[in-house]
Write an enzyme that holds these catalytic residues in place. Structure first.
Site, PDB file in Angstrom:
ATOM      1  CB  SER A 371      -2.606   2.392   0.024  1.00 54.08           C
ATOM      2  OG  SER A 371      -3.497   2.067   1.074  1.00 54.08           O
ATOM      3  CG  ASP A 491      -9.901   2.337  -3.394  1.00 49.77           C
ATOM      4  OD1 ASP A 491     -10.238   1.584  -2.465  1.00 49.77           O
ATOM      5  OD2 ASP A 491      -8.762   2.841  -3.488  1.00 49.77           O
ATOM      6  CG  HIS A 522      -6.659   0.129  -2.177  1.00 49.34           C
ATOM      7  ND1 HIS A 522      -6.844   1.481  -2.064  1.00 49.34           N
ATOM      8  CD2 HIS A 522      -5.648  -0.173  -1.323  1.00 49.34           C
ATOM      9  CE1 HIS A 522      -6.004   1.969  -1.177  1.00 49.34           C
ATOM     10  NE2 HIS A 522      -5.255   0.985  -0.720  1.00 49.34           N
TER      11      HIS A 522
END
Length: 806
Positions: A371, A491, A522
């Site tokens: 991320s 995602d 995610h």
């Protein structure tokens, strides 16, 4: 289960024996013996390093069965050996269960079914050693190498304090370093920034964890994770700053803006002078007890690597302000690499100006993380900074516009409606957690945050200079580091377009690139049972940071994709896009039909208004909204969307790349948006949307060290559909993300957009559906106006790459 191992290296028998000797598995007596039963028994005893006496070792042998009726102790006392008995015992050591996972009469059947390596002719000690080597390199039922299992029981303890270099087995670093003696220290790297404008260069707090052996000459690579979260976050403040999504879409004044008008150019800044050094040292003056760690880094701390964590500018005990993806954050990230590579200064604290170098580092650095963490790794790579040999970027943003915007629209990352760059900057500004420090910068930070709010432009949703400054794809040509990319095909936070564009942009560069696409959202994947991701990264980092000639660049697949129809199944590909010709499916009433079909003119219509009760319900219950949107029969939202479905497919098909939708659309307003979902229609048991935890804390990362949970995607109950891809566009951004087009009410305009890229198998007897609607309750603004849309059917189509090959 099905075993998938991509990091295993084919090794000659002579090298296998040498490596077994190297890790202390073979003794001279074993090498000299020709008695298979005796040697086999000794090999098995060494698989129980926790058994310290002959009696304990005999108990371990007696607990295993060589065949259905004979335990291993008795079997070997009788001088017996057979391939069948070898693999009966091997499967038990690999944690498989007799009668459940395999049959004693034919263990090789189970080996084949589970996809475990085996040797069917073991008639010499050389063959026995070879088979044992393969066994140590095989994953257990619970998801890690047998040798790693032995390590958690203390197999490598004899190496502690006696080794001055890493030890490699099958091309991968082994846990020969004592994690009980790891050194933890803090330094403060001096950046070339003054983002808080206090007249001093911003200092950046860095947490270092390294083997104690570095104090006696060992030089190790650094695994560096840039995490804006690891000094804490301001969640309550972020929640208060969240923007309302229940606002109308506006009419944008048409213009002729060009890219040159909005292109970002770095400003010329006058920076303070560097600090005057008051002395030098090799010893830090500050330590820490527990870092905000990543378990992949934890794994490597026992294997001759250092872990380095830095939160960057604007975080607790560092100077400066968070800027959410700007070039200043990139410079802040790169500064730590430059220190690790002996190109930048750091100090033991923020006041004494005593300089300390990364003298323990071998100048080889990798970046890791998911991320925002993977995003900063990508950003750092685009600078071409020396010393950065590779990055492992997971679920990383390559262009921040594609995170917070889409097609000229404000579009929230899934799960965070109302978040924007200013919210994230505030949440990560952990300097706020220290009241005394915060007081010194509060007023200036408030002004800084207000500027971000203004520049991000939630009014138009257009691509502008603010977003251009946060588009790392512009600087791809500078990348020198090899890149491993990991991303979830489901995602909808950092959407797949981010990794797709990065993958394609790297094609012309002389760097090695690897891509792993999983079926998750995610998430991290280093604790999956079905994939040897940690082993793959061990192979990769041993190659990149220690120059081990393990041919990792050739051994690891270019693209690895998790199957969406079968659990624990992965496939190799050479590229994401397909070489198959584009297929066009044309829109007719409720249908997607082939190009050669006889077409009927006409339009299909839908509205984008809900009564107050329904609007309130769907605004807060996005799962129900999506269920009703895709529901074909008797849907409460039947007037708020159009569904076009293909004929039923008579065979399984693979959909790859970016589906593209072209429609001719009109609306009754001078503003409007369209949203699209590509859907697999057909009842089937599909993978659960999130991995199932199979065993808590079952993955040992070293001896007396940390653990991780074992997870895997398992099959869910039968569902009627599965969303494949999604896309959105502002009808006033038909030709450009930065130029506003005119939109006259009740006038048809051609609109094209590419949906999020995918890699999806459509099952036999299913249909492909295209759903057209306007407001996306999960992502777009929700104006809930009395607005209607019309789609001219004969001039609208869906273009995609479908192939019959898996």
């Amino acid at each position: 289960m099905k075993n998938n191992q991509f990091a295993h290296i084919a090794t000659p028998d002579s090298q296998k024996i040498a490596e077994l000797e190297g890790i202390g598995y073979l003794t001279p007596e074993m090498l000299a013996s020709k008695n298979l039963a005796e040697v086999w028994r000794e090999l098995i005893i060494r698989a129980f390093p926790q058994a310290l006496t002959a009696s304990s070792q005999s108990e371990k042998l007696a607990a295993l069965l060589a065949d259905e009726n004979t335990n291993l102790l008795t079997y070997t006392d009788q001088g017996k050996f057979s391939v069948t008995a070898f693999y009966n015992v091997a499967l038990q050591l690999l944690e498989f269960l007799p009668t459940i996972d395999f049959d004693f009469s034919n263990p090789l059947d189970a080996m084949k079914k589970i996809n475990l390596p085996y040797i069917d002719n073991i008639s010499t000690t050389t063959a026995l050693f070879s088979a044992w080597y393969e066994l140590l390199c095989t994953h257990t039922k619970n998801g890690q190498l047998l040798l790693d299992n032995l390590a958690t029981q203390g197999f490598f303890v004899n190496f502690y304090g006696k080794i001055s270099q890493p030890l490699f087995f099958n091309g991968k670093a082994q846990p020969v370093f004592d994690t009980d003696r790891l050194i933890r220290e803090v330094v403060y790297v001096e950046s070339s920034l003054d983002t808080d404008k206090d007249g001093k260069l911003d200092l950046l707090k860095v947490e270092v964890i390294r083997p104690v052996e570095t104090n006696i000459g060992l030089r190790v690579p650094a695994l560096y994770t840039a995490s804006p979260y690891n000094q804490g976050t301001n969640d309550e403040d972020g929640d208060k700053l969240m923007h309302s999504m229940n606002v109308p879409l506006i009419h944008k004044v048409p213009n002729n803006t060009t890219y040159d008008d909005i292109a970002y150019h770095s400003p010329q800044l006058s920076l303070p002078d560097p600090r005057v050094t008051a002395g030098t040292t090799t010893e830090a003056s500050e330590t820490f007890s527990r870092e905000f760690s990543y378990t992949l880094n934890d794994y490597f701390l026992a294997r001759g690597f250092a872990a380095v964590y830095a939160a960057g500018i604007g975080t607790m005990e560092s100077d400066g302000f968070r800027t959410c993806g700007s070039e200043n954050e990139t410079a802040s990230t790169v500064a730590i690499i430059e220190w690790l590579n002996n190109q930048r200064r750091a100090f033991t604290n923020k006041t004494d100006n005593v300089q300390i170098t990364a003298w323990w580092c071998n100048n080889a650095i990798a970046m890791t993380g998911r991320s925002y963490l993977g995003t900063l790794a990508t950003a750092a790579a685009t600078t071409g900074v020396a010393g950065l040999k590779t990055i492992i970027s997971e679920a990383a943003i390559s262009n921040w516009y594609d995170y917070y915007r889409d097609g000229g629209l404000v579009v929230a990352p899934s799960g965070f409606p109302g978040e924007d760059a200013d919210v994230l900057a505030l949440e990560c500004f952990s300097r706020k957690k220290q009241a005394g420090d915060y007081l010194t910068v509060k007023n200036l930070f408030d002004q800084h945050l207000q500027q971000i709010t203004e520049d991000q432009d939630r009014t138009t949703g257009n691509y502008n200079s603010f977003w251009d400054a946060r588009n790392y794809l512009k600087n791809i040509k500078n990348i020198k580091a090899d890149i491993v990319m990991v991303h979830g095909l489901n995602d909808w936070n950092v959407k797949p377009r981010n990794v797709y564009q990065l993958w394609n942009s790297l094609k012309e560069l002389p760097v090695t690139r690897k891509l792993i696409l999983h079926q998750g959202q995610h998430i991290y994947i280093n604790n999956f049972r079905s994939l040897d991701f940690t082993d793959m990264m061990n192979l990769w980092l041993s190659y990149k940071l220690y120059n081990v000639p393990n041919k990792a660049a050739e051994v690891l697949p270019d693209i690895l994709v998790q199957d969406n129809l079968q659990a624990e199944t992965w496939h190799n590909y050479q590229d994401w896009d397909s070489n198959e010709p584009i297929q066009n499916l044309l829109l007719q009433q409720h249908e997607l039909v082939p190009e050669n079909s006889e077409l009927q003119d006409g339009a299909a219509h839908f509205q984008d208004y809900l009564n107050e009760e329904a609007f309130s319900l769907y605004s807060s219950n996005h799962s129900l909204w999506k269920e009703h949107l895709l529901q074909v029969e008797n849907s409460p939202l039947k007037n708020n969307r159009l569904i076009f479905k293909s004929a039923i497919f008579d065979e399984e098909l693979l959909l790859r790349g970016t589906p593209e939708v072209t429609v001719k659309v009109s609306t009754n307003k001078d503003h409007g948006l369209l949203s699209f979902m590509l859907v697999d229609y057909g009842s089937k048991k599909r993978l659960k949307p999130i991995p199932t935890t199979l065993a808590r804390k079952s993955l040992g990362l070293g001896y007396h060290w940390r653990e991780d949970d074992l997870t895997e995607f398992t099959m869910d109950k039968e569902t009627p559909w599965k969303m494949i891809s999604v896309g959105h566009i502002n009808l006033q951004n038909r030709t450009s993300l930065w130029k506003n087009d005119e939109l006259l009410p009740n006038t048809f305009y051609p609109v094209s957009l590419k949906l999020q890229p995918t890699f999806y198998k459509i099952p036999k007897n299913h249909q492909l559906g295209l759903v057209i609607y306007a407001t996306d309750m999960r992502m777009t603004v929700r104006g809930n106006e009395e607005q209607s849309y019309s789609i001219q059917l004969a001039e609208s189509k869906l273009a995609l790459h479908l192939s019959k090959k898996s």
